[in-house]
Design a protein around this motif. Structure first.
Motif, PDB file in Angstrom:
ATOM      1  N   GLY A   8      37.266  31.994  37.017  1.00  0.00           N
ATOM      2  CA  GLY A   8      36.674  31.350  38.188  1.00  0.00           C
ATOM      3  C   GLY A   8      37.491  30.636  39.221  1.00  0.00           C
ATOM      4  N   PHE A   9      38.795  30.809  39.330  1.00  0.00           N
ATOM      5  CA  PHE A   9      39.774  30.153  40.233  1.00  0.00           C
ATOM      6  C   PHE A   9      40.598  31.124  41.007  1.00  0.00           C
ATOM      7  CE2 PHE A   9      38.998  27.050  36.727  1.00  0.00           C
ATOM      8  CZ  PHE A   9      38.555  26.026  37.432  1.00  0.00           C
ATOM      9  N   ASP A  10      40.915  31.008  41.987  1.00  0.00           N
ATOM     10  CA  ASP A  10      41.505  31.609  43.061  1.00  0.00           C
ATOM     11  C   ASP A  10      42.964  31.555  42.768  1.00  0.00           C
ATOM     12  OD1 ASP A  10      41.944  33.236  45.201  1.00  0.00           O
ATOM     13  OD2 ASP A  10      42.450  31.862  46.435  1.00  0.00           O
ATOM     14  N   ARG A  11      43.781  32.954  42.713  1.00  0.00           N
ATOM     15  CA  ARG A  11      45.068  33.017  42.437  1.00  0.00           C
ATOM     16  C   ARG A  11      45.745  33.324  44.069  1.00  0.00           C
ATOM     17  NH1 ARG A  11      46.254  37.453  38.039  1.00  0.00           N
ATOM     18  NH2 ARG A  11      48.078  36.707  38.267  1.00  0.00           N
ATOM     19  N   PRO A  12      46.406  32.410  44.687  1.00  0.00           N
ATOM     20  CA  PRO A  12      46.782  32.416  45.925  1.00  0.00           C
ATOM     21  C   PRO A  12      48.234  32.709  45.887  1.00  0.00           C
ATOM     22  CG  PRO A  12      47.019  30.164  45.158  1.00  0.00           C
ATOM     23  CD  PRO A  12      46.478  30.713  44.016  1.00  0.00           C
ATOM     24  N   GLY A  13      49.042  32.956  47.031  1.00  0.00           N
ATOM     25  CA  GLY A  13      50.304  33.357  46.965  1.00  0.00           C
ATOM     26  C   GLY A  13      50.369  34.897  47.261  1.00  0.00           C
ATOM     27  N   GLU A  14      51.478  35.162  47.281  1.00  0.00           N
ATOM     28  CA  GLU A  14      51.973  36.710  47.569  1.00  0.00           C
ATOM     29  C   GLU A  14      52.069  37.424  46.189  1.00  0.00           C
ATOM     30  OE1 GLU A  14      51.988  38.380  50.322  1.00  0.00           O
ATOM     31  OE2 GLU A  14      52.207  36.956  51.817  1.00  0.00           O
ATOM     32  N   ARG A  15      50.934  37.513  45.815  1.00  0.00           N
ATOM     33  CA  ARG A  15      50.810  38.308  44.435  1.00  0.00           C
ATOM     34  C   ARG A  15      50.176  39.879  44.766  1.00  0.00           C
ATOM     35  NH1 ARG A  15      47.237  39.682  40.687  1.00  0.00           N
ATOM     36  NH2 ARG A  15      45.566  38.464  41.931  1.00  0.00           N
ATOM     37  N   HIS A  16      51.038  40.779  44.127  1.00  0.00           N
ATOM     38  CA  HIS A  16      50.592  42.016  44.134  1.00  0.00           C
ATOM     39  C   HIS A  16      50.527  42.567  42.857  1.00  0.00           C
ATOM     40  CE1 HIS A  16      51.135  42.568  48.505  1.00  0.00           C
ATOM     41  NE2 HIS A  16      52.132  41.782  48.100  1.00  0.00           N
ATOM     42  N   GLY A  17      49.283  43.413  42.469  1.00  0.00           N
ATOM     43  CA  GLY A  17      49.134  43.997  41.308  1.00  0.00           C
ATOM     44  C   GLY A  17      48.438  42.733  40.150  1.00  0.00           C
ATOM     45  N   ASN A  18      48.701  43.323  38.723  1.00  0.00           N
ATOM     46  CA  ASN A  18      48.394  42.336  37.713  1.00  0.00           C
ATOM     47  C   ASN A  18      49.272  41.319  37.159  1.00  0.00           C
ATOM     48  OD1 ASN A  18      45.564  43.280  37.718  1.00  0.00           O
ATOM     49  ND2 ASN A  18      46.347  45.229  36.442  1.00  0.00           N
ATOM     50  N   LYS A  19      50.495  41.331  37.639  1.00  0.00           N
ATOM     51  CA  LYS A  19      51.576  40.545  37.465  1.00  0.00           C
ATOM     52  C   LYS A  19      51.063  39.093  37.125  1.00  0.00           C
ATOM     53  CE  LYS A  19      54.434  41.134  40.699  1.00  0.00           C
ATOM     54  NZ  LYS A  19      55.788  41.374  41.437  1.00  0.00           N
ATOM     55  N   TYR A  20      51.634  38.639  36.099  1.00  0.00           N
ATOM     56  CA  TYR A  20      51.437  37.118  35.846  1.00  0.00           C
ATOM     57  C   TYR A  20      52.201  36.140  36.459  1.00  0.00           C
ATOM     58  CZ  TYR A  20      48.382  39.002  32.124  1.00  0.00           C
ATOM     59  OH  TYR A  20      47.445  39.958  31.591  1.00  0.00           O
ATOM     60  N   ILE A  21      52.020  36.257  37.791  1.00  0.00           N
ATOM     61  CA  ILE A  21      52.386  34.960  38.553  1.00  0.00           C
ATOM     62  C   ILE A  21      51.340  34.570  39.645  1.00  0.00           C
ATOM     63  CG2 ILE A  21      54.802  36.132  38.787  1.00  0.00           C
ATOM     64  CD1 ILE A  21      53.965  37.532  41.510  1.00  0.00           C
TER      65      ILE A  21
END
Length: 712
Positions: A56-69
């Motif tokens: 239920g929380f947004d994942r911001p930033g330049e993230r592509h794919g399912n990587k755990y960043i």
């Protein structure tokens, strides 16, 4: 900004708390930290000590794919406090982080071990808020900047060893560059952000069915390396990928994407992650040897203390290239006589003792078959004891066959359930060890077998894969799986508390559960069901990278028809590890049977060195296609090296083996098995190399190198 810089046991670690309060791991290496090695425009993105996803929380930033960043709320976890203490193992660090919005706290644990360049890492998550939070993923270890040391591009300097593992092809290590695994550098360092990742994953209850739960990353420019093992008997995941101009390593246990795992954390609930061991070394050409030596020392510290790993007794098992799970009294008696004559100390009756004829889908009741043993199996186990050996039997306690008589006692909640139905694989149901009635039943089976037959050894096999888990009494099917796996380890501990002298072998269709959740309890591990002794040389040689030598059970099974060299090859396969003797010993010629006895007598003279020795690989890790294979053990009790050398098919009679651990003094070399020799060998003092000549294909020899340090 504040920093904590640590140097402990050859490990340099640098933590940073930013001005905004974010907790960073900037450095974890065998080399000192240099600020200029960080090329990222800033450290706000990445370098997080902990990555964690809550639903239920947004994942911001330049993230592509399912990587755990850019995990959420992982990206906003802030430092609260830390503790820096010592315990019986060594230094212990604990960092407490928190998320202000959810009031979820994480305590990051780092346990150091005096004299060993390894840290054991895990996280404990606590919900101190008022709302339920659903945990989808949390790292056990997360480190950004794994490639940062040195000047060369990462594509040129980084080398990754991955331990592929599968039925009858265990310990299949392979070495890759990052581009070979799809992680090429395609943009300037500071801006690349790909959607790709190198992912090594296990999903299910066979923890090592595709890979051993470990890895080894080397910087060939600097000679430094990073290595790790995941100490879990189920689903796990590690990945290497790019973020903010650097590469990162993230290691987790089960998670939602790869493992169908999530966990509801109610107020005041605490969840602990799977532990992982992470180490470093900087040894140049012997880096892998050094790393595995550190892991070997660490593995000996964390496992259950037991007499089996001190005595290294020899086990005869009647299965491999022998009775093939078709035991009877008539067949066992001559084998028992031959095993005792050869010098075996345990005799294990393998599968099939509990059912006439076909038994595969009827397992679970564990009562002897009178068709196989007309006077009862106790007659056979008593005979084993009369010959000076301790009897053992095969069990597969975690399953019930779909046609088992024991199913009359069982209810649905004894088993894994998905979609409201029992989960089964290969005609067996998976028992759920979270159920107290299951524990009561399996304890009853063990108590009966030990009291009736006087067994001191159990081969505990496991031949199914129940998949992603069970939905019963769980927040997710992966949660049910993890609960079962942890309950199984708890049960295993209780068995050893009740029967401290009992030896239980961990077997999973051979070596498909080689992990240090299991091996922290089991003293011995089946390494393979490989039926061809020539291929077994690779498994034998590579085994000490996956587990300690004294826990690695290796089959030796001289064939009914063969020559002296076939017997010798079989025996050398096992002589630097744990001998699982098999084969139709009673039917061998006197000359070939004498070679078995000679090997076991030789083993008894060196096994006290094996239990503390450290492994090395003069020719590197073995590939199945290699003609020449070698494994060395460096004694820590004496100035001796034991070296097993194998030649398989190919056109090269000679092989030169560099031995890097003999100092600069004199070296005496002796072929200690077999006595008849029939090979040539020569030591070169100047180059510190041993050259051997094996005139035939499929030959093997065991050497002892005694070295003397030169005096100044």
């Amino acid at each position: 900004m504040e920093r904590l810089e640590i140097q402990e046991n050859g490990i340099y670690v640098v933590f940073e708390v930013s001005d905004e309060g974010f907790m960073k791991l900037l450095h974890f290496s065998a080399l000192p930290f240099h600020e200029d090695d960080i090329k990222a425009p800033n450290t706000e993105d990445g370098f997080r000590l902990v990555e964690m996803n809550l639903a239920g929380f947004d994942r911001p930033g330049e993230r592509h794919g399912n990587k755990y960043i850019y995990t959420a709320p992982g990206y906003r976890m802030k430092y609260e406090s830390h503790r820096d203490e010592r315990n019986a193992f060594g230094r212990k660090l604990e960092f407490t982080l928190y998320d202000d919005e959810t009031q979820v706290y994480v305590v990051n644990h780092m346990q150091f071990y005096d004299g060993i360049s390894i840290v054991r890492c895990w996280n404990a998550v606590e919900n101190r808020g008022d709302e339920v939070q659903t945990l989808e993923m949390i790292s056990s270890f997360n480190y950004t900047g794994i490639e940062k040391e040195g000047l060369l591009p990462r594509d040129e300097k980084m080398s990754l060893k991955i331990p592929h593992n599968s039925w009858q092809r265990e310990m299949n290590w392979r070495t890759y560059t990052l581009p070979e695994l799809g992680m090429c550098q395609v943009q300037p360092t500071e801006i690349q952000r790909s959607s790709s990742a190198i992912e090594v994953t296990n999903t299910g209850n066979w923890s090592a069915k595709k890979y051993l739960p470990m890895g080894y990353l080397e910087n060939t420019e600097t000679g430094s390396n990073l290595f790790w093992q995941i100490e879990h008997n189920g689903s796990w995941h590690w990945e290497i990928a790019d973020q903010n101009g650097h590469m990162y390593l993230c290691i987790t246990g089960p998670n939602e994407i790869q493992s169908h795992w999530s966990k509801n954390l109610y107020p005041n609930d605490v969840f602990e992650t799977v532990p992982v061991a992470v180490g470093v070394s900087c040894s140049g050409s012997t880096g892998f040897d050094t790393a595995m030596g550190e892991l070997t020392k660490y593995r000996r510290i964390i496992r259950r203390k037991n007499d089996d790993n001190e005595s290294l007794k020899i086990i005869f098992n009647d299965y491999m290239n022998c009775l093939w799970a078709d035991p009877t009294t008539e067949k066992e008696i001559p084998l028992i006589d031959a095993a005792a004559e050869a010098g075996c100390e345990y005799f294990c009756i393998d599968a099939g003792w509990y059912a006439p004829g076909k038994w595969w889908d009827a397992v679970g009741e564990w009562k002897e078959s009178r068709e196989r043993f007309p006077n009862g199996m106790k007659e056979v186990t008593d005979y084993i004891r009369s010959k000076g050996m301790i009897p053992g039997v095969w069990l597969e306690i975690e399953v019930m066959g779909i046609n088992s008589p024991a199913l009359q006692l069982a209810k649905d909640d004894w088993f894994f359930l998905r979609h409201g139905k029992r989960v089964y694989d290969r005609s067996r149901y998976q028992l759920d060890f979270r159920n107290p009635e299951v524990i009561e039943y399996v304890n009853g089976v063990l108590d009966r077998i030990i009291s009736e037959y006087g067994v001191g050894y159990i081969k505990m096999d496991y031949n199914i894969e129940p998949g992603i888990g069970t939905e019963f009494n769980a927040d997710s099917v992966g949660d049910g799986m993890l609960g079962h796996e942890r309950a199984y380890i708890t049960w295993l501990k209780s068995v050893f508390e009740k029967y401290p002298d009992l030896i239980i072998e961990n077997c999973s269709s051979g070596g498909l559960r080689i992990d240090y959740a299991m091996l922290s309890q089991y003293s011995i591990q089946s390494t393979s069901d490989q039926e061809w002794y020539g291929r077994y040389a690779t498994i034998s040689a590579n085994a000490p990278a996956g587990l300690t030598p004294e826990q690695a059970a290796i089959w030796s099974y001289p064939l009914r028809e063969g020559d002296k060299e076939e017997v010798v090859f079989n025996m050398v396969n096992a002589m630097l590890l744990r001998i699982h003797q098999s084969g139709h010993l009673a039917e061998l010629s006197p000359e070939r049977r004498a070679l078995v006895r000679e090997a076991l007598d030789c083993y008894k003279t060196i096994r006290q060195d094996i239990k503390t020795a450290l492994p090395f690989w003069p020719l590197g890790l073995s590939k199945y296609e290699d003609e020449w294979v070698a494994l060395g053990l460096r004694s820590t009790l004496s100035d001796k090296i034991y070296l097993a050398v194998w030649r398989r098919e190919g056109g090269h009679q000679e092989c030169t083996l560099p031995i890097a651990y003999t100092g600069a003094g004199k070296v005496d070399v002796q072929c200690i098995y077999p006595a008849y020799g029939a090979c040539e060998y020569s030591w070169n003092d100047a180059s510190r190399q041993l050259t051997v000549k094996f005139p035939k294909e499929n030959m093997a020899r065991l050497f002892e190198l005694k070295y003397y340090f030169s005096k100044c």
